[in-house]
Design an enzyme around this catalytic site. Structure first.
Site, PDB file in Angstrom:
ATOM      1  N   LYS A   1       0.866  -1.179   0.000  1.00 27.77           N
ATOM      2  CA  LYS A   1       0.000   0.000   0.000  1.00 27.77           C
ATOM      3  C   LYS A   1       0.899   1.225   0.000  1.00 27.77           C
ATOM      4  CE  LYS A   1      -3.795   2.263   2.462  1.00 27.77           C
ATOM      5  NZ  LYS A   1      -4.683   2.219   3.650  1.00 27.77           N
TER       6      LYS A   1
ATOM      7  N   LYS B   1      -2.123  -1.652  -3.732  1.00 28.98           N
ATOM      8  CA  LYS B   1      -2.970  -0.463  -3.717  1.00 28.98           C
ATOM      9  C   LYS B   1      -2.073   0.770  -3.763  1.00 28.98           C
ATOM     10  CE  LYS B   1      -6.473   1.855  -0.861  1.00 28.98           C
ATOM     11  NZ  LYS B   1      -7.240   1.838   0.397  1.00 28.98           N
TER      12      LYS B   1
END
Length: 330
Positions: A203, A255
């Site tokens: 992330k 992400k």
């Protein structure tokens, strides 16, 4: 050499001559089951609240969230990932509302699970940022820094209340060191070995999260660069991947999706567990804004970006277009 000798002997264009031909030879196919819908539920509202930076997306009421979940089942998508937005005044330094069994996220999990049963995977964001008054993903120490190990204790409690509320899958998203192992142990200690973990493995600290911060009414001060990954790096993603798998992750995720397709491809090549990617709010907002101005063909842009994410190696894609796209695919 004949007079025709200079023409191509091989013509790849033959396999592009018609829609049926292109469909037959397509290497990558989207399917409704590939898709997961992120959804926001806001405490204390009587009508869905539009999110200005994400046209077409709302902060749901409890009732409209249940309708969205039923629509997702009908469309054939696999899951719904829930994010809770507490009422004003309910945020504090420890994100207490995030572990309150009667907090908005837990209430919404129970609502949706009662509505859809096992026909849709009910997934829960496991992070404190929606519930802290400082907007960080963990608790802060005396110097205002995110305290990794104190945060892990909060994540363990959060995992247990989310499992009790009906989550099939929890998604630890805070990028704390050791979070997957702690969450797995916490779930197993209450006999919830059946609850799966979708690890937010890579992330990145991204500029594309902006609209999401409106969606969850974020109170963030500063940034998250001390725990989210540096966009310049890829090797540390593989290190995070190794750690998450060793700690018990059932699935892993990259992400954002679009700006990190190279990371997604590397992760997908490295593992034998399902890999997900999150097409985040900024990716959504850019296409919607450009389409509104007539600068891009909205439907084609949506399908092209999702196909690219799938082609790069994602088994599943979290996207705010999940239900819409699934209906078109069917």
């Amino acid at each position: 050499m004949t007079k025709y000798g200079s023409f191509p002997g091989t013509r790849p264009r033959r396999l592009r001559t018609s829609p049926v031909m292109r469909r037959m030879v397509a290497e990558t196919r989207l399917h409704p089951a590939d898709l997961i819908l992120p959804a926001f539920v806001r405490e204390g509202v009587s009508e869905p609240v539009p999110i200005g930076t994400m046209p077409g997306v709302v902060q749901h009421t409890r009732d409209s969230l249940k309708k969205a979940a039923l629509d997702a089942v009908e469309a054939g998508i696999s899951g719904i990932m829930l994010f809770g937005v507490p009422e004003d005044g309910k945020k504090d330094g420890r994100g207490t509302a995030g572990t309150d069994p009667d907090g908005i996220l837990q209430v919404a999990l129970r609502d949706v699970r009662a509505e859809v049963g096992d026909d849709l995977l009910v997934m829960s964001d496991l992070c404190l940022d929606e519930f802290t008054d400082h907007g960080h993903c963990g608790v802060l120490d005396a110097e205002g820094r995110v305290d990794n190990d104190a945060t892990l204790e909060r994540y363990a409690e959060m995992a247990q209340v989310q499992a009790d509320a009906g989550a099939h899958i929890v998604g630890p998203s805070g990028m704390m060191d050791g979070q997957i192992g702690v969450v797995r142990d916490a779930l197993d200690q209450i006999g919830r070995e059946d609850v799966a973990i979708l690890a937010y493995t890579a992330k990145y600290s991204s500029a594309f999260y902006g609209p999401f911060r409106e969606a969850v009414a974020s109170s963030l001060r500063g940034d998250r660069k001390t725990y989210q990954q540096d966009p310049a790096n890829w090797r540390e993603s593989l290190r995070e991947l190794e750690l998450d798998l060793a700690e018990g992750a059932d699935m892993v995720m990259v992400k954002p999706a679009g700006p990190y397709l190279d990371i997604l491809a590397r992760v997908a090549d490295a593992v034998d567990v399902p890999v997900a990617a999150y097409q985040i709010s900024g990716e959504y907002a850019m296409i919607e804004a450009a389409a509104e101005k007539g600068w891009v063909d909205r439907d084609r842009a949506i399908m092209e970006t999702l196909t690219g994410i799938k082609r790069a190696g994602a088994r599943n894609i979290l996207t705010y277009w999940a239900t819409e796209v699934a209906r078109k695919l069917r």
